[in-house]
Design a protein around this motif. Structure first.
Motif, PDB file in Angstrom:
ATOM      1  N   GLY A  24       0.805  -1.214   0.000  1.00 16.64           N
ATOM      2  CA  GLY A  24       0.000   0.000   0.000  1.00 16.64           C
ATOM      3  C   GLY A  24       0.837   1.262   0.000  1.00 16.64           C
ATOM      4  O   GLY A  24       0.295   2.370  -0.045  1.00 16.64           O
ATOM      5  N   ARG A  25       2.158   1.116   0.041  1.00 18.93           N
ATOM      6  CA  ARG A  25       3.057   2.266   0.046  1.00 18.93           C
ATOM      7  C   ARG A  25       3.818   2.308  -1.279  1.00 18.93           C
ATOM      8  O   ARG A  25       4.138   1.258  -1.847  1.00 18.93           O
ATOM      9  N   PRO A  26       4.120   3.489  -1.824  1.00 16.37           N
ATOM     10  CA  PRO A  26       4.850   3.557  -3.097  1.00 16.37           C
ATOM     11  C   PRO A  26       6.254   2.961  -2.979  1.00 16.37           C
ATOM     12  O   PRO A  26       6.978   3.239  -2.026  1.00 16.37           O
ATOM     13  N   VAL A  27       6.614   2.132  -3.972  1.00 15.26           N
ATOM     14  CA  VAL A  27       7.912   1.461  -4.001  1.00 15.26           C
ATOM     15  C   VAL A  27       8.498   1.612  -5.404  1.00 15.26           C
ATOM     16  O   VAL A  27       7.781   1.450  -6.394  1.00 15.26           O
ATOM     17  N   VAL A  28       9.793   1.914  -5.480  1.00 16.80           N
ATOM     18  CA  VAL A  28      10.490   1.937  -6.765  1.00 16.80           C
ATOM     19  C   VAL A  28      11.756   1.100  -6.655  1.00 16.80           C
ATOM     20  O   VAL A  28      12.350   0.983  -5.582  1.00 16.80           O
ATOM     21  N   LYS A  42       2.048   0.234  -8.021  1.00 13.56           N
ATOM     22  CA  LYS A  42       0.929   1.030  -8.544  1.00 13.56           C
ATOM     23  C   LYS A  42       0.796   2.351  -7.805  1.00 13.56           C
ATOM     24  O   LYS A  42       0.400   3.376  -8.384  1.00 13.56           O
ATOM     25  N   GLU A  43       1.157   2.347  -6.502  1.00 12.48           N
ATOM     26  CA  GLU A  43       1.095   3.591  -5.732  1.00 12.48           C
ATOM     27  C   GLU A  43       2.123   4.602  -6.234  1.00 12.48           C
ATOM     28  O   GLU A  43       1.866   5.801  -6.277  1.00 12.48           O
ATOM     29  N   ALA A  44       3.314   4.094  -6.646  1.00 15.65           N
ATOM     30  CA  ALA A  44       4.340   4.986  -7.195  1.00 15.65           C
ATOM     31  C   ALA A  44       3.906   5.539  -8.549  1.00 15.65           C
ATOM     32  O   ALA A  44       4.169   6.705  -8.876  1.00 15.65           O
ATOM     33  N   LYS A  45       3.229   4.723  -9.351  1.00 18.47           N
ATOM     34  CA  LYS A  45       2.751   5.197 -10.651  1.00 18.47           C
ATOM     35  C   LYS A  45       1.729   6.311 -10.482  1.00 18.47           C
ATOM     36  O   LYS A  45       1.691   7.261 -11.268  1.00 18.47           O
TER      37      LYS A  45
END
Length: 417
Positions: A24-28, A42-45
């Motif tokens: 649920g947290r943005p990850v790259v 998907k959160e990072a996008k």
């Protein structure tokens, strides 16, 4: 019917498996040397982070939004991929591993509710591996690719899209640009645009014989596939590579010859290991090195050296590679990248000897088998050539790399209960 199962944001999802606090947290995930963004959750996008964005340009944005940043951890991703593919084999006896995060399944002979079957695949992979996937089911590979895209893009699909009739796949094709069709690249899409072909539906309705004459034979097959007639069969055994390359950018630019020789020895060793894995021998080796094209006094050189006999001996390949690099090296330059390519390969079983020249000694083959077995059992790099060096200052930057949770004993995750 065929199914295409594709991992959602594969590298980012692999990092979240052992870090449930990141769900649920943005990850790259960054590329080699932490240069570019190569995977986004998907959160990072949703934050507007694009693919292949240079890390130094968006680092402030990532910090501001508390994005979890990881360096590439390919041993972890490869092992998780193997677990996913092994699990998928329970759903079909005939499969094709298309890439590290995609697999085609042949569903011929099954009589199922395809949506429920796809949801069963998703539930099983989440339960056993904690990997989220999308499932596209259709009569051909190209349609399965489109279905998989819809499964991920259209929320109503809930991760599974089934295209089991012309009405369904033609509706979807009307909403997909032609350059998103499997096998249609940017240049071909521009060429098709000259004929008024803008969407996948336009391509599916085109005359295959005319387009074949104006482009190539593959476009005819693609048109047939878009209309539900399979032309591309499953490849259960991947074709052997015709060339094997190992190239890396250095963690810091190199000006001296000794660290260059260490790096090229490592690259030669990695390439030779892959060569033995597919049971081939090499007869010619391509070497190159260059400085940064963005710096003044740009320097780039390459060469090809021939082996005295077909070989898979890491020691001989590394020795030839080092000799070539000595010839290519010029002092006064800051070298950014080098690489080793095994470019003329022959099957080990078909290697033809020379009556007047010695071939690879049998003891060399036995030694390489021992080397590979030790490294397979105890981890890559357990045994290596001394010429690689011990303190590798030139190694890739991986400031944000996660532990090798599944491939090294010392990195096994600990659960406190």
């Amino acid at each position: 019917m065929l199914a295409l199962v594709d991992c959602n944001s594969c590298y980012a999802s692999c990092e979240q498996i052992f870090r449930p606090d990141l769900r649920g947290r943005p990850v790259v995930v960054l590329s080699n040397n932490d240069g570019f963004v190569v995977a986004r959750s998907k959160e990072a996008k949703l934050l507007g982070i694009g693919d292949l964005e240079p890390f130094f340009k968006i680092e402030h944005l990532l910090r501001h939004h508390d994005v979890a940043i990881f360096s590439s951890n390919y041993p972890l991703y490869g092992d998780i991929s193997h677990r996913v593919m092994t699990t998928l084999r329970d759903f079909s006896p005939e499969v094709e591993v298309y890439s590290i995060d995609e697999m085609f399944l042949n569903l011929q002979g099954l009589r199922e509710d395809w949506v429920e079957y796809g949801q069963g695949i998703r539930r099983t992979l989440w339960r056993d591996v904690r990997m989220p996937v999308g499932v596209g089911i259709a009569p051909s590979k190209t349609l399965a690719k489109l279905a998989n895209r819809a499964a991920k893009k259209i929320p109503k699909c809930d991760g599974v899209c089934v295209l089991d009739g012309p009405q369904r796949w033609q509706w979807l094709q009307r909403h997909i640009p032609v350059d998103k069709v499997w096998g249609v690249g940017r240049r071909l899409a521009q060429r098709l645009g000259e004929f008024g072909i803008v969407t996948a539906y336009d391509l599916g309705q085109a005359n295959p014989k005319i387009l074949r004459r104006r482009t190539n034979i593959n476009i005819e097959r693609t048109i047939e596939e878009l209309n539900g007639s399979p032309c591309f069969s499953l490849e259960e055994q991947p074709a052997p590579k015709k060339q094997i390359y190992c190239t890396r950018s250095f963690g810091e630019k190199l000006t001296e010859l000794p660290p260059l020789l260490q790096a090229i020895t490592l690259y030669a060793s990695r390439a030779a290991e892959k060569l033995r894995a597919q049971e081939y021998l090499v007869t010619a080796i391509h070497l190159f090195l260059h400085t940064s094209p963005h710096e003044p006094n740009y320097y780039s050189r390459s060469t090809v050296v021939r082996c005295p006999y077909p070989t898979d001996d890491t020691r001989l390949i590394a020795s030839l590679a080092k000799g070539a690099i000595r010839e290519l090296y010029r002092p006064g330059h800051r070298f950014m990248k080098a690489g080793v390519g095994l470019v003329e390969l022959v099957p080990k079983t078909l290697g033809q000897g020379d009556l007047f020249a010695i071939g690879q000694p049998a003891r060399a083959g036995m030694m390489m088998q021992t080397l590979d077995r030790v490294n397979q059992r105890f981890g890559s790099g357990t045994l290596f050539l001394g010429a690689e060096g011990v303190q590798k200052q030139w190694k890739m930057r991986q400031a944000y790399r996660s532990p090798a949770y599944t491939t090294r004993f010392e990195a096994l995750p600990v659960v406190n209960i």
